[in-house]
Design a protein around this motif. Structure first.
Motif, PDB file in Angstrom:
ATOM      1  N   SER A   1      -3.636   9.331   2.851  1.00  0.00           N
ATOM      2  CA  SER A   1      -4.942   9.090   3.445  1.00  0.00           C
ATOM      3  C   SER A   1      -5.509  10.379   4.029  1.00  0.00           C
ATOM      4  CB  SER A   1      -4.819   8.032   4.546  1.00  0.00           C
ATOM      5  OG  SER A   1      -6.029   7.924   5.269  1.00  0.00           O
TER       6      SER A   1
ATOM      7  N   LEU B   1      -7.380  -0.681   3.013  1.00  0.00           N
ATOM      8  CA  LEU B   1      -7.638   0.417   2.088  1.00  0.00           C
ATOM      9  C   LEU B   1      -8.884   1.189   2.498  1.00  0.00           C
ATOM     10  CD1 LEU B   1      -6.871  -1.054  -1.452  1.00  0.00           C
ATOM     11  CD2 LEU B   1      -5.677   0.810  -0.300  1.00  0.00           C
TER      12      LEU B   1
ATOM     13  N   TYR C   1      -8.970   5.134   3.374  1.00  0.00           N
ATOM     14  CA  TYR C   1      -9.541   6.086   2.438  1.00  0.00           C
ATOM     15  C   TYR C   1     -11.071   6.195   2.486  1.00  0.00           C
ATOM     16  CZ  TYR C   1      -4.916   6.023   0.329  1.00  0.00           C
ATOM     17  OH  TYR C   1      -3.574   6.117   0.122  1.00  0.00           O
TER      18      TYR C   1
ATOM     19  N   ALA D   1       0.817  -1.215   0.000  1.00  0.00           N
ATOM     20  CA  ALA D   1       0.000   0.000   0.000  1.00  0.00           C
ATOM     21  C   ALA D   1       0.852   1.267   0.000  1.00  0.00           C
ATOM     22  CB  ALA D   1      -0.925   0.012   1.217  1.00  0.00           C
TER      23      ALA D   1
END
Length: 219
Positions: free
Chosen positions: A91, A118, A122, A82
Motif C-alpha cells: 500500500s 482495498l 490503495y 488481502a
C-alpha cells in the motif's frame, strides 16, 4: 506459533469475571468478555471445556488475545485474503478518508467490507494496466465509483431503450447495478446477507463494466 488474524479451534480452560482462558494449538490464550458472543446476545456464557472457533487479535500480548465474535473472524478473513496482494503491491499509504455511510446512501447499497479495505489501502487507480479499482470521490473521475455508477446507469438505460436484453443477474427487482473493476468485461459482485466476503466472477456480454449487488445487500 500463533499469528494475528489466524483462526483456531480453542478449548476453554478457565473462566474469570473479565473473560475466559483458552488453549489453542498448543498455546494458551485469553478471550476478553466483550469478545465472546454472550456479551452481546443471549448466547450462554462460556464454561470450562467449551470448544469454539476464535481468531487471534494480538499474538504479541501475554497471553495472546483471541476473539470468538463472528464479526472479528470475518474481518480477519478479509485481511488474510488481502495479504497476497499487499505482498505483491504494498500500500502506498496516505489514502483519502471516505464517508462510507454517505456513499452507500447515494448508491442505495451496502458495500462489502473487503472492497472498503482495498480502497482505504490503495485508493482509486489501475493495477498493472489491467484492473481498475474505483474509489468514491476519487479526484480522477475515471476511477470515481459514484460518477462511474451514474454514467453506467445512463448507458444501460440507453441500451434498454434500444432493445438490448437485460442481463439475467439484474432480473431480481431489488438488484442494483454498479461499476466493477476491470475494463473489457462484466463482473458480478455478491455480498452475502450477513456481509460475507464478496466474490467476483467473470460474466461477459453487453453493458460491460457492470457489477450487480444482490438483494441481500440492497438497503
Amino acid at each position: 506459533m500463533l499469528a494475528d488474524h489466524q483462526e483456531y479451534d480453542v478449548v476453554v480452560t478457565a473462566v474469570a469475571p473479565v473473560g475466559v482462558a483458552v488453549h489453542a494449538d498448543g498455546h494458551d490464550g485469553f478471550i476478553d468478555q466483550t469478545k465472546h458472543p454472550s456479551w452481546w446476545s443471549d448466547t450462554p456464557r462460556a464454561a470450562v471445556g467449551d470448544r469454539m472457533r476464535a481468531v487471534v487479535l494480538d499474538a504479541s500480548r501475554t497471553p495472546p488475545r483471541f476473539s470468538a465474535l463472528p464479526s472479528d473472524r470475518q474481518t480477519a478473513r478479509s485481511l488474510r485474503h488481502a495479504e497476497p496482494l499487499v505482498r505483491l503491491s504494498p500500500s502506498p499509504g496516505g489514502g483519502r478518508t471516505v464517508k462510507w455511510s454517505a456513499v452507500e446512501e447515494a448508491l442505495g447499497i451496502a458495500l462489502p467490507a473487503d472492497y472498503k479495505r482495498l480502497v482505504q489501502m490503495y485508493g482509486g487507480g489501475l493495477f498493472a494496466g489491467v484492473l481498475r479499482l474505483l474509489e468514491p470521490g476519487c479526484p480522477n473521475a475515471m476511477y470515481d465509483l459514484v460518477a462511474q455508477t451514474a454514467e453506467r446507469e445512463e448507458i444501460l438505460a440507453e441500451l434498454r431503450e434500444a432493445g438490448e436484453g437485460k442481463p439475467s443477474e439484474l432480473h431480481p427487482r431489488s438488484c442494483v447495478g454498479i461499476p466493477a473493476f476491470r475494463p473489457g468485461g462484466k463482473r458480478i459482485l455478491r455480498p452475502g446477507a450477513a456481509k460475507r466476503r464478496s466474490t467476483l466472477r467473470s460474466c461477459f456480454g453487453s453493458g460491460q463494466g457492470l457489477a450487480v449487488m444482490r438483494p441481500s445487500a440492497v438497503k
